[in-house]
Write an enzyme that holds these catalytic residues in place. Structure first.
Site, PDB file in Angstrom:
ATOM      1  N   ASP A  68      68.440  63.628  72.033  1.00 36.14           N
ATOM      2  CA  ASP A  68      68.234  64.984  72.138  1.00 36.14           C
ATOM      3  C   ASP A  68      69.748  65.344  72.236  1.00 36.14           C
ATOM      4  O   ASP A  68      70.734  64.780  72.472  1.00 36.14           O
ATOM      5  CB  ASP A  68      67.667  65.378  73.258  1.00 36.14           C
ATOM      6  CG  ASP A  68      67.273  66.652  73.650  1.00 36.14           C
ATOM      7  OD1 ASP A  68      67.276  67.582  72.811  1.00 36.14           O
ATOM      8  OD2 ASP A  68      67.120  67.088  74.789  1.00 36.14           O
ATOM      9  N   ASP A 104      70.846  69.046  73.545  1.00 36.37           N
ATOM     10  CA  ASP A 104      71.170  69.843  74.643  1.00 36.37           C
ATOM     11  C   ASP A 104      70.876  69.041  75.976  1.00 36.37           C
ATOM     12  O   ASP A 104      69.786  68.534  76.224  1.00 36.37           O
ATOM     13  CB  ASP A 104      70.493  71.104  74.765  1.00 36.37           C
ATOM     14  CG  ASP A 104      70.723  72.121  73.613  1.00 36.37           C
ATOM     15  OD1 ASP A 104      71.648  72.998  73.755  1.00 36.37           O
ATOM     16  OD2 ASP A 104      70.162  72.018  72.669  1.00 36.37           O
TER      17      ASP A 104
END
Length: 213
Positions: free
Chosen positions: A10, A12
């Protein structure tokens, strides 16, 4: 963990600070006189944009029309863009770049799997585009996190099975869904050890190498 051949990562909260989203929502909510807390921000991780907005409006003083919701979302995006415009290699989460380099040295394929529509541009800004074999973002999806579609597509693209891939996320609900698909889930959190679902929890991306066989 044995036979891990790919990291599906991922953006963020793992590579760049998730706090940019919180700060942008906080500023937008203040403009519209909506109470907004860090606890709400945490629950927004890994959910659809519609669900995310519903969480933001939980404590609103009144009902928001669709037009008002659009204006609130646009205001948040304006504030968020200000933070993105200031991104540079120094804004990368501590030692994340080091972990990506180490993975590459070990022959582990890294793929970015992000709900952020600007994922590719952000990688360029922070100087990490060469660390990832490819990038998957919402433009290529029919279903959004916590649905594991993005991770299944990334896995298929490199012809690996889920059990050969490690999903690295800061969204616990998303990891629970990936676990059902036989992925190896890894939770990035400031407070490792709070959950008991058989999901590896670490506080820094570099810690993952202590758990690889």
């Amino acid at each position: 963990m044995k036979n891990v051949r790919a990291f599906l990562i991922d953006l963020d909260g793992v590579i760049i600070p998730y706090s940019y989203h919180y700060l942008a929502w906080k500023q937008a909510c203040d403009d519209f006189s909506i109470p907004y807390t860090k606890e709400q921000s945490v629950r927004q991780k890994g959910v659809s944009h519609t669900t995310s907005l519903d969480i933001v409006l939980e404590n609103s003083p009144g009902e928001f029309t669709e037009e008002e919701k659009t204006k609130l979302r646009q205001r948040k995006n304006q504030y968020y863009q200000n933070y993105i415009d200031e991104l540079n290699p120094n804004k990368v989460i501590f030692r994340a770049d080091e972990a990506l380099s180490q993975a590459k040295e070990l022959g582990i394929t890294c793929i970015l799997c992000s709900s952020n529509y600007q994922a590719k541009d952000i990688l360029k800004k922070i100087g990490l585009e060469d660390k990832f074999a490819s990038v998957f973002d919402p433009k290529s999806l029919n279903r959004f996190k916590p649905n594991p579609e993005i991770y299944l597509k990334a896995c298929e693209s490199i012809h690996l099975s889920p059990c050969e891939c490690l999903v690295i996320e800061d969204s616990y609900p998303t990891l629970l869904e990936t676990k059902k698909c036989s992925f190896n889930p890894c939770y990035i959190t400031d407070y490792p050890g709070e959950n008991n679902d058989g999901i590896l929890e670490i506080s820094a991306l570099t810690d993952i190498f202590y758990y690889l066989d």
